[in-house]
Design a protein around this motif. Sequence first.
Motif, PDB file in Angstrom:
ATOM      1  N   ILE A  62      -2.784  -1.222  -7.351  1.00  0.00           N
ATOM      2  CA  ILE A  62      -3.571  -1.155  -5.976  1.00  0.00           C
ATOM      3  C   ILE A  62      -2.998  -0.384  -5.103  1.00  0.00           C
ATOM      4  CG2 ILE A  62      -4.759  -2.430  -4.006  1.00  0.00           C
ATOM      5  CD1 ILE A  62      -5.502  -4.526  -6.081  1.00  0.00           C
ATOM      6  N   MET A  63      -1.520  -0.439  -5.172  1.00  0.00           N
ATOM      7  CA  MET A  63      -0.714   0.131  -4.092  1.00  0.00           C
ATOM      8  C   MET A  63      -0.552   1.707  -4.530  1.00  0.00           C
ATOM      9  SD  MET A  63       2.391  -2.423  -3.190  1.00  0.00           S
ATOM     10  CE  MET A  63       3.251  -1.484  -2.210  1.00  0.00           C
ATOM     11  N   SER A  64      -0.542   1.808  -5.850  1.00  0.00           N
ATOM     12  CA  SER A  64      -0.363   3.383  -6.372  1.00  0.00           C
ATOM     13  C   SER A  64      -1.941   3.995  -5.998  1.00  0.00           C
ATOM     14  CB  SER A  64      -0.063   3.418  -7.850  1.00  0.00           C
ATOM     15  OG  SER A  64       1.045   2.764  -8.213  1.00  0.00           O
ATOM     16  N   GLN A  65      -2.922   3.544  -6.030  1.00  0.00           N
ATOM     17  CA  GLN A  65      -4.249   3.935  -5.895  1.00  0.00           C
ATOM     18  C   GLN A  65      -4.396   4.236  -4.363  1.00  0.00           C
ATOM     19  OE1 GLN A  65      -7.221   1.026  -7.276  1.00  0.00           O
ATOM     20  NE2 GLN A  65      -6.904   1.806  -9.076  1.00  0.00           N
ATOM     21  N   ASN A  66      -3.933   3.358  -3.562  1.00  0.00           N
ATOM     22  CA  ASN A  66      -3.891   3.564  -2.182  1.00  0.00           C
ATOM     23  C   ASN A  66      -3.000   4.689  -1.651  1.00  0.00           C
ATOM     24  OD1 ASN A  66      -5.534   1.413  -1.631  1.00  0.00           O
ATOM     25  ND2 ASN A  66      -3.691  -0.002  -1.165  1.00  0.00           N
ATOM     26  N   ILE A  67      -1.726   4.795  -2.328  1.00  0.00           N
ATOM     27  CA  ILE A  67      -0.889   5.816  -1.957  1.00  0.00           C
ATOM     28  C   ILE A  67      -1.679   7.325  -2.361  1.00  0.00           C
ATOM     29  CG2 ILE A  67       1.294   7.045  -2.848  1.00  0.00           C
ATOM     30  CD1 ILE A  67       2.569   4.305  -2.779  1.00  0.00           C
ATOM     31  N   ASP A  68      -2.196   7.324  -3.629  1.00  0.00           N
ATOM     32  CA  ASP A  68      -3.050   8.449  -3.802  1.00  0.00           C
ATOM     33  C   ASP A  68      -4.143   8.870  -2.916  1.00  0.00           C
ATOM     34  OD1 ASP A  68      -1.369   8.789  -5.987  1.00  0.00           O
ATOM     35  OD2 ASP A  68      -2.865   7.846  -7.688  1.00  0.00           O
ATOM     36  N   GLU A  69      -4.778   7.829  -2.359  1.00  0.00           N
ATOM     37  CA  GLU A  69      -6.035   8.120  -1.617  1.00  0.00           C
ATOM     38  C   GLU A  69      -5.253   8.393  -0.157  1.00  0.00           C
ATOM     39  OE1 GLU A  69      -8.222   4.236  -1.143  1.00  0.00           O
ATOM     40  OE2 GLU A  69      -8.856   4.598  -3.308  1.00  0.00           O
ATOM     41  N   ILE A  70      -4.166   7.831   0.100  1.00  0.00           N
ATOM     42  CA  ILE A  70      -3.265   8.378   1.353  1.00  0.00           C
ATOM     43  C   ILE A  70      -3.222   9.814   1.304  1.00  0.00           C
ATOM     44  CG2 ILE A  70      -1.357   8.251   2.827  1.00  0.00           C
ATOM     45  CD1 ILE A  70      -1.804   5.218   2.523  1.00  0.00           C
ATOM     46  N   LEU A  71      -2.514  10.253   0.056  1.00  0.00           N
ATOM     47  CA  LEU A  71      -2.086  11.770  -0.028  1.00  0.00           C
ATOM     48  C   LEU A  71      -3.215  12.564  -0.054  1.00  0.00           C
ATOM     49  CD1 LEU A  71       0.655  11.289  -2.681  1.00  0.00           C
ATOM     50  CD2 LEU A  71       0.908  11.639  -0.338  1.00  0.00           C
ATOM     51  N   GLU A  72      -4.116  12.060  -0.602  1.00  0.00           N
ATOM     52  CA  GLU A  72      -5.555  13.071  -0.471  1.00  0.00           C
ATOM     53  C   GLU A  72      -6.152  13.223   0.858  1.00  0.00           C
ATOM     54  OE1 GLU A  72      -8.647  11.709  -3.174  1.00  0.00           O
ATOM     55  OE2 GLU A  72      -7.161  11.438  -5.056  1.00  0.00           O
TER      56      GLU A  72
END
Length: 135
Positions: A62-72
């Motif tokens: 979940i944290m990896s997905q959140n980081i990806d979304e933040i970067l996007e």
Amino acid sequence: MQMGSFVYHTLFIDGITYLCATDNALDTITPSAFLKNMKYNKNQDDTPISTLRSQVTDVKNIMSQNIDEILESENRLSIFTDRTNDLQTTAKESQNTRKALRRMWRKHFRKIIIITAVILLSIIIILLSTNVIPT
């Protein structure tokens, strides 16, 4: 191995060291049985440790997905900021162009008025001097 009032019992299997501390130096059977039981339980899926590992893995995903979304989002925000800056620059250039065009128009308008006044004055002087307009 004994340190202070505790006795430490270890079991080393597959590169993992299992450690158990007891406060009774005379009981060596219970800690050994406990360590062997821990080794036996390590492959079961219903243990609290495996449940905790699964939860940690879920949180990590979940944290990896959140980081990806933040970067996007950061990338989109950067693009939006660049576009806003471009629009501001274009607006300033347009405003400067309008001001320059107004100044040029005023200069030309003044020239046209002066030329028109000179021509009208010349015509009136010529007409007065030729007695077309009686004085």
